[in-house]
Design a protein around this motif. Structure first.
Motif, PDB file in Angstrom:
ATOM      1  N   ASP A 151       0.842  -1.208   0.000  1.00  6.61           N
ATOM      2  CA  ASP A 151       0.000   0.000   0.000  1.00  6.61           C
ATOM      3  C   ASP A 151       0.872   1.251   0.000  1.00  6.61           C
ATOM      4  OD1 ASP A 151      -2.292  -1.479   0.038  1.00  6.61           O
ATOM      5  OD2 ASP A 151      -2.972  -0.843   2.011  1.00  6.61           O
ATOM      6  N   TYR A 165      -0.262   1.201 -13.535  1.00  8.67           N
ATOM      7  CA  TYR A 165      -1.567   0.710 -13.094  1.00  8.67           C
ATOM      8  C   TYR A 165      -1.384  -0.599 -12.326  1.00  8.67           C
ATOM      9  CZ  TYR A 165      -1.389  -2.434 -17.191  1.00  8.67           C
ATOM     10  OH  TYR A 165      -1.030  -3.388 -18.112  1.00  8.67           O
ATOM     11  N   VAL A 166      -2.425  -0.994 -11.570  1.00 14.91           N
ATOM     12  CA  VAL A 166      -2.362  -2.158 -10.688  1.00 14.91           C
ATOM     13  C   VAL A 166      -3.318  -3.234 -11.192  1.00 14.91           C
ATOM     14  CG1 VAL A 166      -2.603  -2.972  -8.302  1.00 14.91           C
ATOM     15  CG2 VAL A 166      -1.916  -0.595  -8.752  1.00 14.91           C
ATOM     16  N   THR A 167      -2.884  -4.490 -11.145  1.00 12.91           N
ATOM     17  CA  THR A 167      -3.777  -5.619 -11.426  1.00 12.91           C
ATOM     18  C   THR A 167      -3.803  -6.536 -10.202  1.00 12.91           C
ATOM     19  OG1 THR A 167      -1.982  -6.935 -12.406  1.00 12.91           O
ATOM     20  CG2 THR A 167      -3.325  -5.581 -13.902  1.00 12.91           C
ATOM     21  N   THR A 168      -4.940  -7.185  -9.969  1.00 13.98           N
ATOM     22  CA  THR A 168      -5.111  -8.058  -8.810  1.00 13.98           C
ATOM     23  C   THR A 168      -5.604  -9.436  -9.247  1.00 13.98           C
ATOM     24  OG1 THR A 168      -5.681  -6.150  -7.418  1.00 13.98           O
ATOM     25  CG2 THR A 168      -6.264  -8.320  -6.577  1.00 13.98           C
ATOM     26  N   THR A 169      -5.029 -10.477  -8.683  1.00 11.61           N
ATOM     27  CA  THR A 169      -5.475 -11.852  -8.914  1.00 11.61           C
ATOM     28  C   THR A 169      -5.755 -12.518  -7.563  1.00 11.61           C
ATOM     29  OG1 THR A 169      -3.162 -12.549  -9.026  1.00 11.61           O
ATOM     30  CG2 THR A 169      -4.298 -12.162 -11.117  1.00 11.61           C
ATOM     31  N   GLN A 195     -14.277  -3.256  -9.449  1.00  5.96           N
ATOM     32  CA  GLN A 195     -13.592  -2.054  -9.931  1.00  5.96           C
ATOM     33  C   GLN A 195     -12.729  -1.416  -8.828  1.00  5.96           C
ATOM     34  OE1 GLN A 195     -16.866  -2.705 -10.831  1.00  5.96           O
ATOM     35  NE2 GLN A 195     -16.147  -3.252 -12.885  1.00  5.96           N
ATOM     36  N   ASN A 198      -8.391  -3.073  -6.741  1.00  8.25           N
ATOM     37  CA  ASN A 198      -6.982  -2.695  -6.895  1.00  8.25           C
ATOM     38  C   ASN A 198      -6.550  -1.576  -5.946  1.00  8.25           C
ATOM     39  OD1 ASN A 198      -6.614  -4.529  -9.012  1.00  8.25           O
ATOM     40  ND2 ASN A 198      -7.284  -3.046 -10.547  1.00  8.25           N
ATOM     41  N   VAL A 199      -7.507  -0.815  -5.448  1.00  3.16           N
ATOM     42  CA  VAL A 199      -7.147   0.355  -4.635  1.00  3.16           C
ATOM     43  C   VAL A 199      -7.597   0.232  -3.186  1.00  3.16           C
ATOM     44  CG1 VAL A 199      -7.104   1.929  -6.601  1.00  3.16           C
ATOM     45  CG2 VAL A 199      -9.263   1.551  -5.389  1.00  3.16           C
ATOM     46  N   ARG A 205      -8.751  -5.593   2.123  1.00  2.56           N
ATOM     47  CA  ARG A 205      -8.370  -6.783   1.363  1.00  2.56           C
ATOM     48  C   ARG A 205      -8.239  -8.007   2.269  1.00  2.56           C
ATOM     49  NH1 ARG A 205      -4.523  -3.447  -0.497  1.00  2.56           N
ATOM     50  NH2 ARG A 205      -2.855  -4.881   0.131  1.00  2.56           N
ATOM     51  N   ARG A 226      -1.159  -8.585  -5.962  1.00  2.00           N
ATOM     52  CA  ARG A 226      -1.150  -7.424  -6.857  1.00  2.00           C
ATOM     53  C   ARG A 226       0.151  -7.353  -7.644  1.00  2.00           C
ATOM     54  NH1 ARG A 226      -2.971  -2.489  -3.041  1.00  2.00           N
ATOM     55  NH2 ARG A 226      -1.308  -3.394  -1.783  1.00  2.00           N
ATOM     56  N   GLU A 227       0.037  -6.807  -8.837  1.00  3.58           N
ATOM     57  CA  GLU A 227       1.208  -6.529  -9.669  1.00  3.58           C
ATOM     58  C   GLU A 227       1.113  -5.107 -10.186  1.00  3.58           C
ATOM     59  OE1 GLU A 227       2.430 -10.910 -11.515  1.00  3.58           O
ATOM     60  OE2 GLU A 227       1.229  -9.510 -12.716  1.00  3.58           O
TER      61      GLU A 227
END
Length: 297
Positions: A151, A165-169, A195, A198-199, A205, A226-227
């Protein structure tokens, strides 16, 4: 007779134009010096709330030294004047310096170097966490950071002006789950939106992971991974180079008070001043003189 002549000369000198000019000149010098000190060296701030009580009481005035030399000398547990990313100013204490490791428990106990204290009514940390406070030149390996450190690293990247930008799996152990699974969870009384995943801050989380863990069969841990990706070419950002020393600032009280728990690290450029006590000593010195003079009368 000699003493009378001496007294007459002193009286004539006091009433002379040159003496009056000299006094006016001295007053102007003092006035200009006071303006210089007020606008370029010291800033008097009034505490508008009890966020730093009992260290600094509500409505009390604090003198902040704005010189670069003062900011260079900031130490652990000192009071500083800082700026949020929203440009709002606040007064907080330093609980971790650049390069320090900080531990915060779920009941608000803090350990950082030689500093030990407990927040009153801490509610932000749902679980205990350790975190490293970066210093200028550090390289942070994003995948090796824990959730709260990630964070803070993301907010640090935003501050450094990075375009990403951030991606989450979603994972259960080494098995990837469909990210839509997050949509079945709730935060408070509302459904979680994909949506916002990611933030969301680490506490939210973690609550999502716990809900999915209860509903998902198997013993493996549930994690949201996150990546970071460069906005220009979508390449993976694995390392973050820290451009400024970072500090962790805190309120005295634990709840309803904005500090590094919500806003992350405070970089050196967002430290505006350091609390100094000697202007208060000077003020109190003159107060005592005035009291003695009034008493003597």
């Amino acid at each position: 007779m000699a003493s009378l002549k001496r007294s007459l000369k002193i009286l004539q000198r006091k009433n002379s134009k040159s003496h009056v000019f000299f006094l006016v000149f001295i007053l102007i010098i003092f006035f200009l010096a006071a303006i210089t000190v007020r606008y370029y060296i010291f800033e008097p701030l009034q505490m508008e709330n009890a966020s730093m009580s009992p260290r600094h009481k509500e409505n009390s005035f604090l003198w902040m030294c704005k010189l670069p030399q003062c900011i260079e000398k900031i130490k652990l547990n000192e009071t500083v004047w800082a700026k949020l990313r929203s440009h709002e100013n606040l007064v907080r204490k330093v609980i971790a310096m650049p390069g320090d490791s900080l531990f915060i428990s779920d009941n608000g106990r803090v350990k950082s170097g030689k500093l030990r204290f407990k927040w009153k009514g801490e509610s932000a940390f749902i679980e205990s966490r350790s975190l490293y406070i970066p210093k200028k030149g550090d390289t942070l390996h994003f995948s090796k950071l824990n959730d709260i450190e990630q964070d803070n690293a993301i907010t640090l990247l935003f501050e450094q002006g990075a375009d990403f930008y951030v991606t989450t799996t979603l994972w259960q152990g080494d098995r990837e789950l469909h990210i839509d699974r997050v949509g079945a969870t709730k935060l408070g009384n509302r459904q979680v939106s994909l949506q916002e995943i990611n933030v969301l801050p680490w506490q939210d989380r973690r609550l999502i992971e716990m809900q999915i863990r209860q509903a998902e069969p198997g013993n493996a841990a549930i994690t949201l991974r996150r990546e970071l990706h460069n906005a220009s070419d979508s390449s993976l950002i694995e390392n973050i180079v820290v451009e400024e020393d970072c500090y962790y600032l805190a309120c005295e009280r634990g709840h309803h008070c904005v500090d590094s728990r919500e806003s992350g690290y405070f970089t050196k450029s967002r430290l505006l001043g350091r609390y100094v006590i000697f202007p208060d000593k000077i003020k109190n010195f003159f107060k005592n003189i005035a009291k003695k003079f009034i008493t003597a009368k």
